[in-house]
Every structure is written in structure tokens, then in C-alpha cells.
Design an enzyme around this catalytic site. Structure first.
Site, PDB file in Angstrom:
ATOM      1  CB  CYS A   1     -23.342  56.738 -19.290  1.00 13.10           C
ATOM      2  SG  CYS A   1     -24.530  55.555 -18.735  1.00 13.10           S
TER       3      CYS A   1
ATOM      4  CB  SER B   1      -7.545  50.385 -20.387  1.00  9.28           C
ATOM      5  OG  SER B   1      -8.286  50.447 -21.578  1.00  9.28           O
TER       6      SER B   1
ATOM      7  CG  HIS C   1      -9.686  52.495 -24.768  1.00 10.99           C
ATOM      8  ND1 HIS C   1     -10.559  53.538 -24.524  1.00 10.99           N
ATOM      9  CD2 HIS C   1     -10.053  51.508 -23.915  1.00 10.99           C
ATOM     10  CE1 HIS C   1     -11.432  53.177 -23.581  1.00 10.99           C
ATOM     11  NE2 HIS C   1     -11.128  51.948 -23.202  1.00 10.99           N
TER      12      HIS C   1
END
Ligand code: PLP
Length: 395
Positions: A331, A205, A207
Site C-alpha cells: 500500500c 513493469s 521492477h
């Protein structure tokens, strides 16, 4: 605000912004266009994407045609798992995954097992140090046969624990199973090379490595075929349709280049910052326990529980004191739930309920880390006074 939540996302590097600005500037002037167009601007765009793909492949020890750009690592994990399962059909398919994988692996696997009766799932718990035992994977392989995919992440996103991926890949291959590793939290913290890790699939990923949001990657070993999830044009060699995100691809590959340039220096820095943080907590008399192996852990990710203190109290208290930390996984709903990672490690309930993650990055300074350790020690003392430790709990 001192930012100690790099496992959730990293600040984008100035060099990445510069590379992306350059690409976007070319797009704004139509010097580059749709990489599928055959005119000069289209070919310029294609060559930009090809350059980035080649560079990315080099840095992972792979070939350019083994790289599939996606919108996120979540998409890459979905593509590997579902693409592999659907390719296997009508043959039965068995997924063997560690029980503390990222939700994009866990929920893809559970979805498939719930939806299709020809797909089975085994979830293998890690040990209490947060390490997946190769023997446990071996046992699951012995109990199953046919088309199988084993998924074990390179480093866990909540504890930073490093998994024996090469050993597990070899076991999978001995039993003619395929092996996927989610390397999202390992890249930039330890060396990641697809050949040395023996994997068939690897996900990444942007980021998490000082690159842009909305960019992921699936490494797919050259001899393997998967079904696409997104049907349409022939982008990514027909494995993932959709016009390429030129700015994102350029930014991702620049971020990956920086990872390689900085890795050795970052590792030393992150180790010394985390040692300073832990030492200061101890000097300040803060009671806490480190969740996950002391030794098999990527630099810069710490997961701590303090007896009698709930994780959300610590996260909110630290936020009010000006420090960004997190309770395990970020979350998406903004609600802190009991960590499935610490639960899978079978830790005592107080450790599961109290686990907080401090994840340091390239830009953190010693001063920030000292201030964070002081603030956390103070907060622990205050929270403990407010909520005495229930009987029977120890540090
Ligand atoms: N895998 C791991 C281990 C992660 O930590 C994350 C993000 O937290 C992901 C996958 C998903 O990455 P993305 O945000 O690119 O979908």
C-alpha cells in the site's frame, strides 16, 4: 533479511546493473546524448533505444513499433485505458473490467466513469477461486454495444491466479470490443506472448522482473490508435512525449532478456520452493487456507489466511523475525487496508482480514523458505494464543 515480497518489487539483477552502468557511462562521456538530436551522439542514443525496443518486441512476439516505453506499468495502464476512451469520443465508451484489477486499472476506469457521462463501467467479480469467468465477460458484452474495452489481468498480483485471457480476448473480439491485459505479475513466471494471448494492449513493469524502478511498457497492436496522455515531442511515435530514459530502457530490455533465459529454470525452482513452504507449514501444524486456485496460479505467489489471525499482525511479526512478506498489495500510504482482491472474490471476512502474500523470486533459497515457514508456524501459534479464534470460524 530473507525477502519474500517479489510481487511488490524484485531485487535488480547484477546483469541489469551492468548494462545500465554501461549506458550511463556512455551518457556521462556524451558518447550518447538525446536520442532526438541529429548529431553522432544523438544517433548513438537513438540506436541504443532502437536496439532495446527491437529486442523487447522480439521477446513479447510483437513488432518494435508496437512497443511504447512509459515510466511505469501504472502509466501504461492509464495510457491504454484513457487513451482508448478519449480516442472513442464523441462515441459512447464502455469499460468492462474485472473487479480485482490493479489500482492503476481500477482507478483509471472509475475516474473516467465518474468524470464523463459518455463513459460507462462494468466491474465483473472473479469467482471465489480468483478466476474471471469468461461467461461473466460474455454476459457483460451482450448487455453493451459500441466502443468497448475489456480489461482482465494475466495473473492477479495478490493471489497469483492465472486468468483465461485468450478465451476472454476471443470473446471480446467476437463482439468487436478491444482487450487489454495487465501482464505485470505474469512476466517471469509464465510465458507471455502478445500474439498467443490475443490481446490488443498489454502492460508490463521493469521492477517486477529484476529491472529498474520507473520503467513500464505498453504493447499497442499496430492497427490501433490511442490519444496520448502526455503531449509534447514526437517520442514513442507521438504516443508518449518526453526524452527517453536511456538507462531505464536498456535495463528493462536486459531484464526481459534474462526472464527469457531463466524462465524454465525459475518456474521449476519457484514451484519447488512454494511446495516446500506449504508442506512445512502443514508438518508444523499451522492452520491456514490458500486463497485462490491451487492449480491456476503462477509459480511463487501464495496468498494464505490463518483463522483468527489478522494480516498486519502476521506481516509485522514476520518482519520482526526477519522476513519480508506482505498483506496483499503493497500500500502506497503504508496503511494496510482490506484487500480489494480477496473482497472481490467474496471470501469470508476472516480470510479477507487475514490474507498475507508470500511471493518468492529467483534468488530465494530452500533454506530461506524453510526458515520462513518455521517462523510463520511459530508466529501463528503465538498469535492464536494471544487472540483466540472467535466462535464460528474454522480453518
Ligand atoms: N499492475 C499490477 C498487476 C501490479 O502488480 C503493479 C504493481 O504492483 C502494477 C500494475 C503497477 O506497476 P508499476 O509499479 O510499474 O506502476
Amino acid at each position: 533479511m530473507p525477502y519474500l515480497d517479489h510481487s511488490a518489487t524484485t531485487p535488480i539483477a547484477p546483469e541489469v546493473i551492468e548494462a545500465m552502468n554501461e549506458a550511463m557511462g556512455k551518457l556521462s562521456r556524451s558518447e550518447v546524448a538525446n536520442p532526438s538530436s541529429i548529431h553522432t551522439s544523438g544517433r548513438a542514443a537513438r540506436s541504443m533505444v532502437n536496439d532495446a525496443r527491437r529486442q523487447m518486441a522480439d521477446l513479447f512476439g510483437a513488432s518494435p513499433e508496437e512497443m511504447i516505453f512509459t515510466s511505469s506499468a501504472s502509466e501504461a495502464n492509464n495510457l491504454a485505458i484513457k487513451g482508448c476512451a478519449f480516442k472513442s469520443h464523441p462515441n459512447p465508451f464502455h469499460l468492462i473490467i474485472s473487479a480485482f484489477e490493479h489500482d492503476s486499472v481500477l482507478n483509471s476506469a472509475r475516474y473516467l466513469a465518474n468524470q464523463f457521462d459518455w463513459i460507462n463501467l462494468s466491474e465483473i467479480p472473479p469467482d471465489s477461486n480468483g478466476i474471471v469467468e469468461p461467461n461473466a465477460i460474455h454476459a457483460a458484452l451482450e448487455l453493451t454495444s459500441g466502443h468497448r474495452l475489456v480489461c482482465v489481468m494475466t495473473a492477479n498480483n495478490e493471489t497469483g491466479t492465472i486468468q483465461p485471457v485468450l478465451e476472454i480476448a476471443n470473446l471480446a473480439h467476437e463482439k468487436r470490443a478491444l482487450f487489454l491485459t495487465d501482464a505485470v505479475q505474469a512476466i517471469g513466471r509464465i510465458p507471455v506472448n502478445v500474439r498467443e494471448m490475443g490481446c490488443d494492449f498489454l502492460t508490463a513493469s521493469a521492477h517486477k522482473i529484476y529491472g529498474p524502478h520507473g520503467m513500464g511498457l505498453l504493447y499497442l497492436k499496430s492497427n490501433l490508435k490511442i490519444d496520448p496522455l502526455i503531449h509534447g515531442g514526437h517520442q514513442e511515435s507521438g504516443r508518449r512525449a518526453g526524452t527517453e530514459n536511456i538507462g531505464g530502457i536498456v535495463g528493462f530490455s536486459r531484464a526481459m532478456q534474462l526472464v527469457h533465459e531463466h524462465l524454465a529454470e525459475d518456474q521449476i525452482k519457484l514451484r519447488s520452493l512454494e511446495s516446500a513452504f506449504l508442506a512445512l507449514l502443514r508438518v508444523n501444524g499451522a492452520q491456514f487456507i490458500l486463497n485462490g486456485s491451487q492449480t491456476h496460479r503462477v509459480p511463487g505467489i501464495l496468498n494464505l489466511s490463518a483463522p483468527g489471525i489478522m494480516s498486519d499482525d502476521l506481516v509485522i511479526g514476520m518482519d520482526l523475525a526477519g522476513f519480508a512478506i506482505s498483506a496483499g498489495a503493497a500500500c502506497s500510504s503504508g496503511v494496510i487496508e482490506a484487500s480489494h482482491v480477496l473482497t472481490a472474490m467474496s471470501l469470508e471476512p476472516w480470510r479477507i482480514q487475514g490474507g498475507v502474500r508470500i511471493s518468492m523470486g529467483r534468488g530465494n533459497t530452500l533454506e530461506e523458505v524453510i526458515a520462513a515457514a518455521d517462523a510463520m508456524s511459530e508466529l501463528c501459534k503465538k498469535l492464536k494464543q494471544d487472540a483466540p479464534i472467535p466462535r464460528g470460524q474454522t480453518g
